[in-house]
Design a protein around this motif. Structure first.
Motif, mmCIF file in Angstrom:
data_model
loop_
_atom_site.group_PDB
_atom_site.id
_atom_site.type_symbol
_atom_site.label_atom_id
_atom_site.label_comp_id
_atom_site.label_asym_id
_atom_site.label_seq_id
_atom_site.Cartn_x
_atom_site.Cartn_y
_atom_site.Cartn_z
ATOM 1 N N LYS A 120 81.668 18.912 -62.733
ATOM 2 C CA LYS A 120 81.796 18.752 -64.272
ATOM 3 C C LYS A 120 81.603 17.132 -64.575
ATOM 4 N N TRP A 121 81.975 16.217 -63.800
ATOM 5 C CA TRP A 121 81.606 14.913 -64.199
ATOM 6 C C TRP A 121 80.979 14.249 -62.972
ATOM 7 N N ILE A 122 79.754 13.963 -62.829
ATOM 8 C CA ILE A 122 79.255 13.586 -61.594
ATOM 9 C C ILE A 122 78.941 12.000 -61.897
ATOM 10 N N LEU A 123 79.391 11.232 -61.391
ATOM 11 C CA LEU A 123 79.176 9.565 -61.194
ATOM 12 C C LEU A 123 78.366 9.113 -60.203
ATOM 13 N N LEU A 124 77.142 8.615 -60.543
ATOM 14 C CA LEU A 124 76.355 7.952 -59.508
ATOM 15 C C LEU A 124 76.377 6.651 -59.622
ATOM 16 N N ASP A 125 76.684 5.501 -58.649
ATOM 17 C CA ASP A 125 76.813 4.149 -58.818
ATOM 18 C C ASP A 125 75.607 3.618 -58.063
ATOM 19 N N PHE A 126 74.665 2.994 -58.712
ATOM 20 C CA PHE A 126 73.421 2.334 -58.205
ATOM 21 C C PHE A 126 73.672 0.806 -58.316
ATOM 22 N N GLY A 127 74.930 0.417 -58.860
ATOM 23 C CA GLY A 127 75.008 -1.029 -58.989
ATOM 24 C C GLY A 127 74.701 -1.523 -60.372
ATOM 25 N N ASP A 128 73.585 -1.559 -60.502
ATOM 26 C CA ASP A 128 72.936 -2.398 -61.739
ATOM 27 C C ASP A 128 72.999 -1.283 -62.806
ATOM 28 N N ILE A 129 73.056 0.126 -62.442
ATOM 29 C CA ILE A 129 73.215 1.257 -63.572
ATOM 30 C C ILE A 129 74.376 2.172 -62.754
ATOM 31 N N ILE A 130 75.122 2.734 -63.775
ATOM 32 C CA ILE A 130 75.976 3.927 -63.259
ATOM 33 C C ILE A 130 75.491 5.026 -64.042
ATOM 34 N N VAL A 131 75.057 6.145 -63.316
ATOM 35 C CA VAL A 131 74.791 7.371 -63.928
ATOM 36 C C VAL A 131 75.811 8.312 -64.238
ATOM 37 N N HIS A 132 76.078 9.060 -65.238
ATOM 38 C CA HIS A 132 77.262 9.809 -65.660
ATOM 39 C C HIS A 132 76.546 11.089 -66.115
ATOM 40 N N VAL A 133 76.797 12.318 -65.221
ATOM 41 C CA VAL A 133 76.224 13.500 -65.792
ATOM 42 C C VAL A 133 77.302 14.601 -65.990
ATOM 43 N N PHE A 134 77.564 14.855 -67.084
ATOM 44 C CA PHE A 134 78.823 15.734 -67.686
ATOM 45 C C PHE A 134 78.416 17.093 -67.934
ATOM 46 N N GLN A 135 79.414 17.829 -67.952
ATOM 47 C CA GLN A 135 79.532 19.355 -68.512
ATOM 48 C C GLN A 135 79.961 18.825 -69.979
ATOM 49 N N GLU A 136 79.624 19.676 -71.182
ATOM 50 C CA GLU A 136 79.997 19.149 -72.304
ATOM 51 C C GLU A 136 81.653 18.850 -72.631
ATOM 52 N N GLU A 137 82.285 19.868 -72.265
ATOM 53 C CA GLU A 137 83.693 19.619 -72.345
ATOM 54 C C GLU A 137 84.195 18.413 -71.760
ATOM 55 N N GLU A 138 83.733 18.031 -70.644
ATOM 56 C CA GLU A 138 84.435 16.891 -69.909
ATOM 57 C C GLU A 138 84.034 15.840 -70.647
ATOM 58 N N ARG A 139 82.726 15.526 -71.153
ATOM 59 C CA ARG A 139 81.996 14.524 -71.639
ATOM 60 C C ARG A 139 82.784 14.235 -73.137
ATOM 61 N N THR A 140 83.190 15.172 -73.753
ATOM 62 C CA THR A 140 83.956 15.166 -75.127
ATOM 63 C C THR A 140 85.586 14.715 -74.749
ATOM 64 N N PHE A 141 85.977 15.275 -73.580
ATOM 65 C CA PHE A 141 87.163 14.634 -73.332
ATOM 66 C C PHE A 141 87.416 13.185 -73.074
ATOM 67 N N TYR A 142 86.487 12.570 -72.086
ATOM 68 C CA TYR A 142 86.621 11.268 -71.647
ATOM 69 C C TYR A 142 85.864 10.331 -72.596
ATOM 70 N N ASN A 143 85.050 10.933 -73.385
ATOM 71 C CA ASN A 143 84.330 10.080 -74.213
ATOM 72 C C ASN A 143 84.186 8.551 -74.246
ATOM 73 N N LEU A 144 83.144 8.460 -73.371
ATOM 74 C CA LEU A 144 82.557 7.163 -72.829
ATOM 75 C C LEU A 144 82.369 6.326 -73.763
ATOM 76 N N GLU A 145 81.541 7.045 -74.830
ATOM 77 C CA GLU A 145 80.851 6.134 -76.007
ATOM 78 C C GLU A 145 81.999 5.565 -76.860
ATOM 79 N N ARG A 146 83.021 6.226 -76.929
ATOM 80 C CA ARG A 146 84.222 5.789 -77.882
ATOM 81 C C ARG A 146 84.883 4.361 -76.884
#
Length: 116
Positions: A76-102
């Protein structure tokens, strides 16, 4: 390879696996945690896992290994930590709920369109 180039590689990998609503948040001046968040949506658990796998594969090819992976089994929310970048891969409902952009509203934000 600098963190901006790594974010671009992650973005291209997301696009190749049909990730959508891709955004890059620049956190260089806001956090010591990382330079960039690279965020996208996938339509299903299968797709989010495929996106995450492909991003990891492409970054490993340039010599950057994942330091931490979270949420992969649920997809639903996959986080990959590469140090200099962190990748977030969401399903839409999870992204809306956590709203990292806000949450990281002071970060510079780049919406990535096809062909970036």
């Amino acid at each position: 390879m600098n963190s901006k180039e790594l974010a671009q590689i992650a973005t291209q990998a997301m696009q190749e696996k049909k990730g959508w609503d891709i955004k890059i948040l620049g956190l260089q001046d806001l956090s010591v945690l990382t330079d960039y968040f690279v965020i996208c949506n996938g339509n299903s658990r299968v797709q989010t896992r495929a996106i995450a796998d492909f991003v990891e594969e492409k970054l490993v090819e340039v010599g950057v290994n994942v330091a931490r992976r979270e949420g992969y089994n649920e997809g639903k929310w996959i986080l990959l930590d590469f140090g200099d970048i962190i990748v977030h891969v969401f399903q839409e409902e999870e992204r809306t709920f956590y709203n990292l952009e806000r949450l990281w509203g002071d970060a510079s934000s780049i919406s990535v369109n096809e062909g970036y």
